[in-house]
Design an enzyme around this catalytic site. Structure first.
Site, PDB file in Angstrom:
ATOM      1  N   SER A  72     -10.720  -1.178   0.187  1.00 30.11           N
ATOM      2  CA  SER A  72      -9.372  -1.926   0.230  1.00 30.11           C
ATOM      3  C   SER A  72      -9.277  -3.019  -0.664  1.00 30.11           C
ATOM      4  O   SER A  72      -8.143  -3.239  -1.272  1.00 30.11           O
ATOM      5  CB  SER A  72      -8.913  -2.065   1.377  1.00 30.11           C
ATOM      6  N   HIS A  83     -13.735  -2.436   6.438  1.00 29.32           N
ATOM      7  CA  HIS A  83     -12.757  -3.146   7.091  1.00 29.32           C
ATOM      8  C   HIS A  83     -12.869  -3.966   8.270  1.00 29.32           C
ATOM      9  O   HIS A  83     -13.903  -3.649   9.049  1.00 29.32           O
ATOM     10  CB  HIS A  83     -11.526  -2.241   7.422  1.00 29.32           C
ATOM     11  N   HIS A 104      -6.999   4.221   2.316  1.00 26.86           N
ATOM     12  CA  HIS A 104      -6.464   3.999   1.075  1.00 26.86           C
ATOM     13  C   HIS A 104      -6.499   5.389   0.284  1.00 26.86           C
ATOM     14  O   HIS A 104      -6.372   5.199  -1.110  1.00 26.86           O
ATOM     15  CB  HIS A 104      -7.208   2.799   0.419  1.00 26.86           C
ATOM     16  N   GLU A 125     -15.789   3.091   4.438  1.00 30.69           N
ATOM     17  CA  GLU A 125     -14.374   3.527   3.807  1.00 30.69           C
ATOM     18  C   GLU A 125     -14.686   4.368   2.697  1.00 30.69           C
ATOM     19  O   GLU A 125     -15.856   4.706   1.902  1.00 30.69           O
ATOM     20  CB  GLU A 125     -13.732   2.245   3.386  1.00 30.69           C
ATOM     21  N   ASN A 129       0.683  -1.231   0.018  1.00 29.46           N
ATOM     22  CA  ASN A 129      -0.180  -0.170  -0.151  1.00 29.46           C
ATOM     23  C   ASN A 129       0.752   1.187   0.036  1.00 29.46           C
ATOM     24  O   ASN A 129       0.295   2.424   0.200  1.00 29.46           O
ATOM     25  CB  ASN A 129      -0.927  -0.089   1.261  1.00 29.46           C
ATOM     26  N   LYS A 171       0.167   3.569   4.926  1.00 23.72           N
ATOM     27  CA  LYS A 171      -0.046   3.288   3.586  1.00 23.72           C
ATOM     28  C   LYS A 171       0.586   4.244   2.592  1.00 23.72           C
ATOM     29  O   LYS A 171       1.691   4.351   2.621  1.00 23.72           O
ATOM     30  CB  LYS A 171      -1.730   3.046   3.273  1.00 23.72           C
ATOM     31  N   ASP A 216     -13.584   5.950   7.177  1.00 29.53           N
ATOM     32  CA  ASP A 216     -12.146   5.388   7.207  1.00 29.53           C
ATOM     33  C   ASP A 216     -11.500   5.800   5.646  1.00 29.53           C
ATOM     34  O   ASP A 216     -11.811   5.331   4.666  1.00 29.53           O
ATOM     35  CB  ASP A 216     -12.298   3.852   7.498  1.00 29.53           C
TER      36      ASP A 216
END
Length: 375
Positions: free
Chosen positions: A169, A119, A197, A165, A32, A227, A194
């Site tokens: 991910s 997640h 990423h 998110e 990542n 990440k 979240d």
């Protein structure tokens, strides 16, 4: 005494789900480290300078004891300003930060509505907390709205929390944050985003996909540092009163040894880099575009992000395809249930600045040679 553990491992092996550790080798299509900062000379130089100035390697205590270093506070102040939030708190990692928020802020009598593909740390934090938990269909704001309305109709009188998110991910798709904040406002609910990423990669100066929502009273955001920022740890940005509540009530914050102050130095440096080196995001965007076109040429959907899943379905076939690509010099990993839903085992192709355009083209040449055999 060990029989039950051995039996469990044999069961995983029969399902082609037995995991093992493997080292780094080949071109990086697995990490990542999206902006290539993990080996940044500038970050390494700042850490070396901090060590020379007397910054300790480890915090050696919780933040509320002797583990609160100036580097932690400097990072939190910088992060709050960078992301446009009132306050920020530094945690040891994204998993513990998700778990910490969801076991602390939602209260008994509240409702937590999770996107079904969020997640694992969010799922586990919500289950370990005191609030009622509901799942909503992936990226479906109407399903979130229905879940809250149904809960209210059953007599739910507490606070609702919507958890998503911003960039998923394993699928590489983005959440409908505008619709989700509308649902939150309509129900006087909180939205917890979240950004693991997306931080560093998207938004003005790399502030993430939720940048327009930061600073609102009903928004909490998680930014991981391990990440795109190339360090480790995680930052929770939120209204000051919620951060104060976490300091006083959050057991994973109160009782854990604080993150290394050197990682605070690294993360603060990474924020400077992503703010002042937009060419990194531009180069990554070019890799995303190239990979997307090549994927479509194989009849595969392009995610539009630096995370490109290649869904194979069968566990054994996806691991065979991953091994074939690894043997050709490409570090691509297979992902199996329970990390992804049953029947959706996949390659997770991760695009980073640790590779170039020629590497991306070569990977898809190799994938084209093996893809039909794996289907």
């Amino acid at each position: 005494m060990l029989d039950r553990y051995e039996a469990s491992l044999r069961g995983l092996a029969r399902k082609d789900r037995l995991r093992s550790l493997s080292g780094r080798s080949g071109a990086d299509f697995a990490s990542n480290d999206y902006l290539g900062l993990a080996r940044s000379k500038r970050m390494a130089g700042r850490i070396a300078a901090a060590l020379a100035a007397g910054t300790p390697v480890g915090a050696t205590g919780s933040r509320l004891l002797r583990g609160n270093d100036p580097e932690h506070e400097a990072l939190e102040a910088k992060a709050a300003d960078f992301f446009g939030a009132e306050r920020a708190l530094f945690f040891g990692g994204g998993y513990v930060a998700n778990f910490a928020v969801l076991t602390t802020l939602p209260q008994k009598g509240d409702l937590v509505v999770l996107d079904e593909l969020i997640h694992a740390s969010a799922h586990e934090g919500a289950r370990a907390g005191r609030a009622e938990v509901a799942q909503a269909a992936h990226n479906d704001a109407n399903a979130v709205d229905d879940a809250i309305a149904t809960w209210r109709a059953r007599g739910g009188a507490g606070q609702a929390w919507i958890v998503a998110e911003s960039l998923y991910s394993m699928d590489g798709d983005t959440a409908p944050l505008g619709e989700l904040i509308d649902v939150a406002d309509r129900h006087d609910a909180f939205l917890f985003v979240d950004e693991a990423h997306a931080t560093g990669v998207y938004g003005p100066n790399g502030r993430g996909l939720a940048h327009e929502l930061e600073g609102r009273d009903n928004v909490v955001v998680l930014h991981t540092c391990g990440k795109a920022l190339g360090a480790s740890g995680a930052l929770v940005t939120a209204p000051a009163v919620l951060c104060d509540y976490l300091v006083n009530r959050c057991r994973p914050f109160i009782y854990a040894t604080a993150p290394s102050p050197l990682m605070a130095v690294a993360a603060a440096t990474a924020l400077d880099i992503v703010a002042h080196e937009p060419d990194r995001r531009e180069r990554l965007a070019r890799l995303v575009a190239i990979a997307g076109k090549r994927a479509e040429g194989l009849g595969l959907p392009a995610s539009g992000s630096q995370i490109l899943p290649v869904v194979v379905g069968d566990n054994a076939r996806v691991m065979g395809l991953a091994q074939a690509l690894q043997s050709r010099g490409f570090d691509v990993r297979g992902v199996r249930p329970p990390t992804v839903p049953e029947g959706t085992a996949r390659l997770r192709i991760s695009l980073t600045l640790n590779v170039g355009e020629a590497d991306v083209s070569a990977l898809f040449d190799a994938l084209a040679a093996d893809w039909e055999r794996a289907r």
